[in-house]
Design an enzyme around this catalytic site. Structure first.
Site, PDB file in Angstrom:
ATOM      1  N   ASN A 166       0.805  -5.326  -2.008  1.00  0.00           N
ATOM      2  CA  ASN A 166      -0.495  -5.079  -2.655  1.00  0.00           C
ATOM      3  C   ASN A 166      -0.667  -3.571  -2.747  1.00  0.00           C
ATOM      4  OD1 ASN A 166      -3.166  -4.842  -3.395  1.00  0.00           O
ATOM      5  ND2 ASN A 166      -3.991  -5.581  -1.430  1.00  0.00           N
TER       6      ASN A 166
ATOM      7  N   LYS B 138      -2.873  -1.902  -4.191  1.00  0.00           N
ATOM      8  CA  LYS B 138      -4.273  -1.442  -4.278  1.00  0.00           C
ATOM      9  C   LYS B 138      -4.393  -0.427  -5.421  1.00  0.00           C
ATOM     10  CE  LYS B 138      -4.776  -2.671   0.498  1.00  0.00           C
ATOM     11  NZ  LYS B 138      -5.543  -2.558   1.729  1.00  0.00           N
TER      12      LYS B 138
ATOM     13  N   HIS C 163     -10.116 -10.436  -1.968  1.00  0.00           N
ATOM     14  CA  HIS C 163      -9.691  -9.441  -0.973  1.00  0.00           C
ATOM     15  C   HIS C 163     -10.947  -8.852  -0.327  1.00  0.00           C
ATOM     16  CE1 HIS C 163      -8.041  -5.890   0.870  1.00  0.00           C
ATOM     17  NE2 HIS C 163      -6.841  -6.433   0.749  1.00  0.00           N
TER      18      HIS C 163
ATOM     19  N   GLU D 177     -11.733  -5.971   0.447  1.00  0.00           N
ATOM     20  CA  GLU D 177     -12.239  -4.742  -0.187  1.00  0.00           C
ATOM     21  C   GLU D 177     -13.110  -5.085  -1.387  1.00  0.00           C
ATOM     22  OE1 GLU D 177      -8.451  -2.747  -0.581  1.00  0.00           O
ATOM     23  OE2 GLU D 177      -8.366  -2.557   1.605  1.00  0.00           O
TER      24      GLU D 177
ATOM     25  N   GLU E  65      -6.398 -12.392   6.345  1.00  0.00           N
ATOM     26  CA  GLU E  65      -6.405 -10.946   6.545  1.00  0.00           C
ATOM     27  C   GLU E  65      -7.634 -10.562   7.364  1.00  0.00           C
ATOM     28  OE1 GLU E  65      -3.987  -8.682   3.372  1.00  0.00           O
ATOM     29  OE2 GLU E  65      -6.007  -8.924   2.638  1.00  0.00           O
TER      30      GLU E  65
ATOM     31  N   GLY F  27      -5.370  -1.794   6.925  1.00  0.00           N
ATOM     32  CA  GLY F  27      -5.290  -0.345   6.781  1.00  0.00           C
ATOM     33  C   GLY F  27      -5.610   0.418   8.054  1.00  0.00           C
TER      34      GLY F  27
ATOM     35  N   SER G 197      -1.991  -4.514   8.286  1.00  0.00           N
ATOM     36  CA  SER G 197      -1.095  -3.627   9.034  1.00  0.00           C
ATOM     37  C   SER G 197       0.255  -4.251   9.349  1.00  0.00           C
ATOM     38  CB  SER G 197      -1.778  -3.121  10.318  1.00  0.00           C
ATOM     39  OG  SER G 197      -2.927  -2.348   9.988  1.00  0.00           O
TER      40      SER G 197
HETATM   41  P1  PGA Z   1      -2.482  -3.029   4.948  1.00  0.00           P
HETATM   42  O1  PGA Z   1      -3.294  -3.823   3.804  1.00  0.00           O
HETATM   43  O2  PGA Z   1      -1.109  -3.647   5.020  1.00  0.00           O
HETATM   44  O3  PGA Z   1      -2.457  -1.603   4.463  1.00  0.00           O
HETATM   45  O4  PGA Z   1      -3.234  -3.206   6.214  1.00  0.00           O
HETATM   46  C1  PGA Z   1      -3.175  -5.211   3.647  1.00  0.00           C
HETATM   47  C2  PGA Z   1      -4.047  -5.687   2.510  1.00  0.00           C
HETATM   48  O5  PGA Z   1      -5.170  -5.173   2.368  1.00  0.00           O
HETATM   49  O6  PGA Z   1      -3.649  -6.564   1.719  1.00  0.00           O
END
Ligand code: PGA
Length: 252
Positions: free
Chosen positions: A9, A11, A94, A96, A166, A172, A211
């Site tokens: 992903n 982003k 997601h 976010e 998640e 992140g 992560s």
């Molecule tokens: P990350 O993000 O691996 O940077 O923690 C995962 C995601 O948001 O899909």
């Protein structure tokens, strides 16, 4: 046996020249035939992903889709448009987007429906915040998020979806869920699905995200109810993403 699925992903990151290099290093890698691999790029780069990945065995897709079919919805991207560029997957819900754009469980379910309507596999993201976990609400939060999807799509259509657990506090932050935490929620989600349809529950792929990196991928990918990973930060570094893919290929 569920085939593992590793999804990058990106982003809101990338640029034409940089993408070209990254995509090149992905599909030239060998030894990954036993896993499904995909990258979710910002919508303007779908044509580039299609151009470079078509015929390589890698899949590509988007990070969001409109809950409307078409019309006067400025800034939105319809599922049919994602399909025009060969998208196989799109994430919906997601954290976010749930947080920054106020997407409700019902909007997320409608987005999943729009994707399915055109034959794109929605990767439905679920997960609790840190305060919800600390209050012991993890199960009730993910149950509510999952129920909204099953209510709208129906249990049998869930066979055409993928779930991604998640935990928001792991995204992140560098702080992944432990293997025990991930397995516990994944098994519980599968159990919830099983209350509607046992056969679909057995086939449903549930990815872990938050992560994921080469150093924890081997342990996470070996868990019985973890069927792959949704990878953010590490998917932008070819060597890291490929190491995660190899970790999944080894246990498959
Ligand atoms: P990350 O993000 O691996 O940077 O923690 C995962 C995601 O948001 O899909």
């Amino acid at each position: 046996m569920r085939r593992k699925l590793i999804v990058g992903n990106w982003k809101m990151q990338g640029a034409l020249a940089q993408n070209q290099e990254l995509l090149n290093s992905f599909f030239t890698e060998r030894g990954l035939l036993s896993v499904d691999l995909a990258v979710l790029v910002p919508a303007p780069y779908l044509a580039q992903a299609q151009g470079q990945l078509q015929g390589t065995g890698w899949f590509w897709g988007a990070q969001d889709v409109s809950d409307e079919v078409r019309g006067a919805f400025t800034g939105e991207v319809a599922a049919s448009m994602l399909l025009d560029f060969g998208s196989k997957f799109t994430t919906v819900g997601h954290s976010e987007r749930r947080q920054r754009h106020g997407e409700s469980d019902q909007v997320v379910a409608r987005k999943a429906q729009r994707a399915l309507d055109v034959g794109i596999t929605p990767i439905v993201c679920l997960g609790e915040s840190l305060s919800e976990r600390e209050r012991g609400e993890t199960r009730s939060v993910v149950r509510r998020q999952l129920a909204a999807i099953i209510d709208l799509l129906g249990a049998s259509a869930m066979a055409q979806t993928v779930l991604a657990y998640e935990p928001v506090w792991a995204i992140g932050t560098g702080r992944s869920a432990t293997a025990e935490q991930a397995q516990e929620v994944h098994a519980w989600l599968r159990g919830q699905m099983g209350e509607h349809d046992d056969e679909v529950a057995g086939k449903l792929r549930i990815l872990y995200g938050g992560s994921v990196k080469p150093s924890n991928a081997v342990e996470l990918m070996a868990l019985p109810d973890v069927d792959g990973a949704l990878v953010g930060g590490a998917s932008l570094v070819a060597s890291e993403f490929l190491a995660i893919a190899h970790a999944a290929a080894r246990v498959n």
